[in-house]
Design a protein around this motif. Structure first.
Motif, PDB file in Angstrom:
ATOM      1  N   VAL A 284       8.865  -2.937  -2.734  1.00 47.72           N
ATOM      2  CA  VAL A 284       7.808  -2.291  -3.509  1.00 47.72           C
ATOM      3  C   VAL A 284       6.607  -3.230  -3.471  1.00 47.72           C
ATOM      4  O   VAL A 284       6.590  -4.265  -4.143  1.00 47.72           O
ATOM      5  CB  VAL A 284       8.259  -2.026  -4.961  1.00 47.72           C
ATOM      6  CG1 VAL A 284       7.111  -1.433  -5.774  1.00 47.72           C
ATOM      7  CG2 VAL A 284       9.469  -1.095  -4.990  1.00 47.72           C
ATOM      8  N   ALA A 285       5.627  -2.888  -2.650  1.00 51.77           N
ATOM      9  CA  ALA A 285       4.411  -3.691  -2.567  1.00 51.77           C
ATOM     10  C   ALA A 285       3.300  -2.904  -3.241  1.00 51.77           C
ATOM     11  O   ALA A 285       3.044  -1.755  -2.878  1.00 51.77           O
ATOM     12  CB  ALA A 285       4.053  -3.980  -1.111  1.00 51.77           C
TER      13      ALA A 285
ATOM     14  N   ASN B 250       0.707  -7.664  -6.221  1.00 45.77           N
ATOM     15  CA  ASN B 250      -0.490  -8.431  -5.946  1.00 45.77           C
ATOM     16  C   ASN B 250      -1.669  -7.479  -5.762  1.00 45.77           C
ATOM     17  O   ASN B 250      -1.510  -6.397  -5.186  1.00 45.77           O
ATOM     18  CB  ASN B 250      -0.274  -9.246  -4.659  1.00 45.77           C
ATOM     19  CG  ASN B 250      -1.371 -10.259  -4.431  1.00 45.77           C
ATOM     20  OD1 ASN B 250      -2.501  -9.897  -4.138  1.00 45.77           O
ATOM     21  ND2 ASN B 250      -1.039 -11.531  -4.591  1.00 45.77           N
ATOM     22  N   ALA B 251      -2.842  -7.891  -6.223  1.00 49.28           N
ATOM     23  CA  ALA B 251      -4.028  -7.030  -6.131  1.00 49.28           C
ATOM     24  C   ALA B 251      -4.306  -6.594  -4.685  1.00 49.28           C
ATOM     25  O   ALA B 251      -4.792  -5.490  -4.445  1.00 49.28           O
ATOM     26  CB  ALA B 251      -5.241  -7.762  -6.697  1.00 49.28           C
ATOM     27  N   ALA B 252      -3.938  -7.438  -3.713  1.00 50.71           N
ATOM     28  CA  ALA B 252      -4.219  -7.126  -2.309  1.00 50.71           C
ATOM     29  C   ALA B 252      -3.433  -5.895  -1.831  1.00 50.71           C
ATOM     30  O   ALA B 252      -3.810  -5.253  -0.857  1.00 50.71           O
ATOM     31  CB  ALA B 252      -3.878  -8.323  -1.432  1.00 50.71           C
ATOM     32  N   TYR B 253      -2.340  -5.582  -2.541  1.00 49.27           N
ATOM     33  CA  TYR B 253      -1.487  -4.471  -2.099  1.00 49.27           C
ATOM     34  C   TYR B 253      -1.721  -3.195  -2.915  1.00 49.27           C
ATOM     35  O   TYR B 253      -1.054  -2.186  -2.724  1.00 49.27           O
ATOM     36  CB  TYR B 253      -0.011  -4.870  -2.214  1.00 49.27           C
ATOM     37  CG  TYR B 253       0.341  -6.180  -1.519  1.00 49.27           C
ATOM     38  CD1 TYR B 253      -0.201  -6.474  -0.266  1.00 49.27           C
ATOM     39  CD2 TYR B 253       1.185  -7.106  -2.118  1.00 49.27           C
ATOM     40  CE1 TYR B 253       0.106  -7.675   0.365  1.00 49.27           C
ATOM     41  CE2 TYR B 253       1.492  -8.303  -1.484  1.00 49.27           C
ATOM     42  CZ  TYR B 253       0.947  -8.591  -0.245  1.00 49.27           C
ATOM     43  OH  TYR B 253       1.247  -9.765   0.379  1.00 49.27           O
ATOM     44  N   GLY B 254      -2.663  -3.261  -3.853  1.00 45.98           N
ATOM     45  CA  GLY B 254      -2.857  -2.176  -4.807  1.00 45.98           C
ATOM     46  C   GLY B 254      -3.096  -0.810  -4.192  1.00 45.98           C
ATOM     47  O   GLY B 254      -2.654   0.200  -4.713  1.00 45.98           O
TER      48      GLY B 254
ATOM     49  N   GLN C 155      -2.375  -0.057  -0.902  1.00 45.16           N
ATOM     50  CA  GLN C 155      -1.575   0.094   0.321  1.00 45.16           C
ATOM     51  C   GLN C 155      -2.404  -0.085   1.590  1.00 45.16           C
ATOM     52  O   GLN C 155      -2.149   0.576   2.602  1.00 45.16           O
ATOM     53  CB  GLN C 155      -0.865   1.465   0.355  1.00 45.16           C
ATOM     54  CG  GLN C 155       0.036   1.750  -0.814  1.00 45.16           C
ATOM     55  CD  GLN C 155       1.213   0.783  -0.911  1.00 45.16           C
ATOM     56  OE1 GLN C 155       1.773   0.371   0.100  1.00 45.16           O
ATOM     57  NE2 GLN C 155       1.571   0.405  -2.119  1.00 45.16           N
ATOM     58  N   LEU C 156      -3.416  -0.951   1.547  1.00 39.98           N
ATOM     59  CA  LEU C 156      -4.202  -1.173   2.766  1.00 39.98           C
ATOM     60  C   LEU C 156      -3.306  -1.813   3.825  1.00 39.98           C
ATOM     61  O   LEU C 156      -2.702  -2.867   3.589  1.00 39.98           O
ATOM     62  CB  LEU C 156      -5.406  -2.075   2.467  1.00 39.98           C
ATOM     63  CG  LEU C 156      -6.476  -1.475   1.550  1.00 39.98           C
ATOM     64  CD1 LEU C 156      -7.497  -2.548   1.161  1.00 39.98           C
ATOM     65  CD2 LEU C 156      -7.165  -0.289   2.208  1.00 39.98           C
ATOM     66  N   ALA C 157      -3.225  -1.181   4.992  1.00 41.39           N
ATOM     67  CA  ALA C 157      -2.301  -1.632   6.032  1.00 41.39           C
ATOM     68  C   ALA C 157      -2.622  -3.053   6.490  1.00 41.39           C
ATOM     69  O   ALA C 157      -1.723  -3.814   6.838  1.00 41.39           O
ATOM     70  CB  ALA C 157      -2.364  -0.673   7.227  1.00 41.39           C
ATOM     71  N   GLU C 158      -3.900  -3.410   6.462  1.00 47.49           N
ATOM     72  CA  GLU C 158      -4.309  -4.746   6.916  1.00 47.49           C
ATOM     73  C   GLU C 158      -3.634  -5.833   6.079  1.00 47.49           C
ATOM     74  O   GLU C 158      -3.367  -6.920   6.571  1.00 47.49           O
ATOM     75  CB  GLU C 158      -5.837  -4.896   6.818  1.00 47.49           C
ATOM     76  CG  GLU C 158      -6.631  -3.974   7.730  1.00 47.49           C
ATOM     77  CD  GLU C 158      -6.733  -2.547   7.191  1.00 47.49           C
ATOM     78  OE1 GLU C 158      -6.278  -2.277   6.058  1.00 47.49           O
ATOM     79  OE2 GLU C 158      -7.261  -1.682   7.914  1.00 47.49           O
ATOM     80  N   ASN C 159      -3.379  -5.525   4.801  1.00 44.11           N
ATOM     81  CA  ASN C 159      -2.778  -6.515   3.902  1.00 44.11           C
ATOM     82  C   ASN C 159      -1.263  -6.355   3.805  1.00 44.11           C
ATOM     83  O   ASN C 159      -0.542  -7.337   3.722  1.00 44.11           O
ATOM     84  CB  ASN C 159      -3.388  -6.380   2.498  1.00 44.11           C
ATOM     85  CG  ASN C 159      -4.894  -6.614   2.512  1.00 44.11           C
ATOM     86  OD1 ASN C 159      -5.436  -7.105   3.509  1.00 44.11           O
ATOM     87  ND2 ASN C 159      -5.559  -6.251   1.449  1.00 44.11           N
ATOM     88  N   VAL C 160      -0.795  -5.114   3.767  1.00 46.84           N
ATOM     89  CA  VAL C 160       0.636  -4.882   3.555  1.00 46.84           C
ATOM     90  C   VAL C 160       1.442  -5.166   4.829  1.00 46.84           C
ATOM     91  O   VAL C 160       2.554  -5.684   4.762  1.00 46.84           O
ATOM     92  CB  VAL C 160       0.893  -3.438   3.046  1.00 46.84           C
ATOM     93  CG1 VAL C 160       2.394  -3.216   2.823  1.00 46.84           C
ATOM     94  CG2 VAL C 160       0.137  -3.174   1.751  1.00 46.84           C
TER      95      VAL C 160
ATOM     96  N   ALA D  22       1.274 -13.498  -0.568  1.00 48.03           N
ATOM     97  CA  ALA D  22       0.093 -12.644  -0.700  1.00 48.03           C
ATOM     98  C   ALA D  22      -0.705 -12.690   0.594  1.00 48.03           C
ATOM     99  O   ALA D  22      -0.972 -13.759   1.124  1.00 48.03           O
ATOM    100  CB  ALA D  22      -0.759 -13.130  -1.859  1.00 48.03           C
ATOM    101  N   HIS D  23      -0.978 -11.523   1.115  1.00 44.89           N
ATOM    102  CA  HIS D  23      -1.789 -11.461   2.324  1.00 44.89           C
ATOM    103  C   HIS D  23      -3.033 -10.643   2.014  1.00 44.89           C
ATOM    104  O   HIS D  23      -2.923  -9.481   1.670  1.00 44.89           O
ATOM    105  CB  HIS D  23      -1.014 -10.776   3.460  1.00 44.89           C
ATOM    106  CG  HIS D  23       0.195 -11.535   3.902  1.00 44.89           C
ATOM    107  ND1 HIS D  23       0.151 -12.489   4.879  1.00 44.89           N
ATOM    108  CD2 HIS D  23       1.478 -11.481   3.490  1.00 44.89           C
ATOM    109  CE1 HIS D  23       1.359 -12.990   5.063  1.00 44.89           C
ATOM    110  NE2 HIS D  23       2.186 -12.397   4.235  1.00 44.89           N
ATOM    111  N   ASP D  24      -4.171 -11.256   2.102  1.00 45.02           N
ATOM    112  CA  ASP D  24      -5.405 -10.486   2.004  1.00 45.02           C
ATOM    113  C   ASP D  24      -6.200 -10.759   3.265  1.00 45.02           C
ATOM    114  O   ASP D  24      -6.820 -11.808   3.416  1.00 45.02           O
ATOM    115  CB  ASP D  24      -6.198 -10.874   0.745  1.00 45.02           C
ATOM    116  CG  ASP D  24      -7.366  -9.926   0.526  1.00 45.02           C
ATOM    117  OD1 ASP D  24      -7.698  -9.158   1.463  1.00 45.02           O
ATOM    118  OD2 ASP D  24      -7.951  -9.937  -0.573  1.00 45.02           O
TER     119      ASP D  24
END
Lengths: 309, 249
Positions: free
Chosen positions: A36-37, A62-66, A68-73, A170-172
């Motif tokens: 669950v991201a 994490n805010a970066a996954y809020g 579901q942006l593929a670049e981050n998830v 965390a990946h942003d």
């Protein structure tokens, strides 16, 4: 074997599509973990932990996954996925957007929209808009797969007691940002989850006439869909489209109104349990797949149908 | 800004799909081939960006045997400026396609790459996302609107339940959905002009890409036929059947 399923959710609730992927995983066999991201999505993780057949829930909050942006998830899934033999996601727009990016990061292929599990590495999937079914064997060490929900029963939402483990990474990527969304608000059930679907085609004539089938939908608790022809003609928005280029549905009852039955449309609904077609053209191909066909003017038949329900 | 567009040669969408008798694949002998409809939308969008003064050049690339030059010429007739064919008789899988395209992106340095969201033969819906991963770019998949604003492209995406808009730093990858635009028809003068536009041919070896197999196709079969049902004479009979025979209402 160990299977990682990427959960579909909106940070508040787990989407039903995930349950179908859990069933596909059960057929593959092995320990099932659900990722669950999201952002502020603890409730989703708790819900996922209760799903029958899930051994572990990984929670990446994490805010970066809020959004579901593929670049981050994708980097997160690729990083976690290295420890698994299979990575699955529902073949929704979110899963379709994300998973190929994950596969490429892992330098493996992807098998899209499986409809059957033949073995741990062999799957069936539709090609050519469902006009042929391919059996494909994965040659990769990690099998990345999207699952067509209508082809697998939903796993039971209750009965499991998985552990929830927070994963820190965390990946942003800093490549993309969420700007906004327009979500169609409807009191009716979601198309892909509805027990009954009633769809209109070009024969509806215009968007206003969809009110006729909406009235029937309200009596049956049905979702309202449309053929691509109706969407292309501008009668209704694209998110109502049922077909190979739209949504794939398999309800207990599908009522096609003023739809000729192009291959494109049939690919999206032919797995429905019972199909009803109402069309004034008795030669329309839709009648070849309909369990019950009514050759009639829809503008008379549909209001009459509403009256008799 | 340069825009790179990809096109795929596929079975024409009007042609009835037939599976070979030995169930090894779909039968493509002597059938009409065409530009993949989603790729056509990609070409149209790129040409519109050029007409709007946003794109300076539109480069179209296709992968496959010599025959794909026909689809490249079609794209050139629709308004693309030059073509690149990556010649191979193999049918590369999506990841190999993405690797080949990543090399072209490295060479051409486009500001935007536009691909169809999927090809209507393999229905994979993968190459754009994979190319985005390999190039490290942002991805705007299933686009119904594309707006370039400064150093960013705003992409409105067709998602389940509605529309989502994302902002991507340029350069970026966009994949097209059906409602992005309505492609034009190529005019005869433009078809003639397209014949004279430059078309480069490269091989996977030129690009230093080895085509790897990630899957093995074991069998292709026709879908299960649905047995036809009956015709009912009236709405009354229909409701009666649904209640008492099918028991679905």
């Amino acid at each position: 074997m160990a299977i990682l399923i990427v959960a579909e959710h909106d940070n508040a609730t787990l989407k039903g599509a995930t349950l179908h992927a859990v069933s596909a995983a059960a057929q593959i066999g092995g320990d099932v973990a659900v990722l669950v991201a999201g952002e502020g999505c603890q409730a989703v993780a708790d819900e996922a932990a209760k799903v029958a057949g899930v051994a572990k829930v990984l929670l990446a909050d994490n805010a970066a996954y809020g959004h579901q942006l593929a670049e981050n998830v994708a980097p997160l899934v690729a990083e976690l996925g290295k420890d698994f033999s299979h990575i699955l996601a529902p073949a929704t727009t979110t899963g379709k957007n994300l998973l190929p990016r994950v596969a490429a990061l892992l330098d493996v292929g992807q098998i899209s929209e499986i409809v059957a599990v033949e073995g741990a590495d062999t799957f069936k999937r539709p090609i050519y808009a469902g006009n042929a079914i391919a059996t494909v064997k994965s040659l990769d060490a990690i099998k990345v797969i999207t699952v067509r929900g209508t082809a697998f029963d939903a796993a039971a939402a209750e009965g499991g007691s998985a552990s929830v483990e927070a994963v820190g990474a965390a990946h942003d990527a800093g490549k993309s940002r969420f700007v906004g969304e327009e979500v169609a608000v409807s009191e009716r059930p979601e198309l892909t989850a509805a027990r009954v679907v009633i769809s209109g085609g070009r024969g509806m004539g215009n968007g206003e006439n969809f009110a006729l089938i909406e009235k029937v939908a309200d009596k049956l608790g049905a979702a309202v869909g449309a053929s691509r022809a109706a969407v292309d003609a501008g009668f209704v928005p694209n998110d109502m489209q049922v077909g190979q280029t739209g949504k794939i549905v398999a309800p207990e009852l599908y009522i096609a109104v003023g739809i000729s039955g192009a291959i494109q449309h049939l690919a999206g609904m032919k797995d429905s349990k019972v199909i009803v077609a109402i069309n004034k053209d008795e030669e329309a191909p839709i009648f070849q797949v309909a369990d019950y066909g009514l050759v009639a003017d829809l503008f008379e038949a549909v209001p009459e149908l509403e009256g008799k329900l | 800004m340069k825009v790179l567009v990809t096109v795929k040669r596929v079975l024409d969408y009007n042609v009835k799909v037939r599976v070979k008798a030995d169930q090894t694949d779909v039968d493509l002998t002597n059938v009409k081939m065409a530009l993949n409809p989603f790729c056509e939308i990609a070409v149209e969008e790129a040409v519109r960006l050029k007409e709007a003064g946003i794109a300076s050049e539109v480069v179209v690339v296709s992968i496959g045997p010599k025959a794909v030059q026909e689809q490249i010429r079609t794209a050139l007739a629709l308004g693309a400026d030059r073509g690149i064919q990556i010649e191979t008789d193999a049918m590369p899988e999506s990841l190999s396609v993405a690797k080949l395209l990543a090399k072209i992106v490295e060479d051409e340095k486009p500001g935007l790459v536009i691909l169809g969201k999927q090809a209507i033969d393999s229905d994979n819906n993968q190459s754009g996302q994979m190319l985005a991963a390999l190039t490290g770019m942002g991805q705007g998949t299933f686009a119904s609107e594309v707006k370039v604003e400064g150093e960013e492209v705003l992409v409105t995406r067709e998602v389940d339940g509605g529309l989502q808009t994302v902002g991507l730093k340029l350069p970026a990858i966009v994949t097209t959905d059906l409602r992005l635009n309505e492609p034009r028809y190529a005019s005869l003068p433009n078809i003639m002009k397209a014949k004279k536009k430059p078309l480069d041919v490269k091989t996977p070896a030129d690009l230093g890409v080895e085509l790897r197999a990630h899957t093995e196709l074991l069998k292709v079969e026709p879908p299960a036929e649905r047995a036809g049902g009956i015709k009912v004479a009236s709405v009354e009979e229909l409701v009666e059947k649904l209640k008492n025979e099918a028991k679905v209402i």
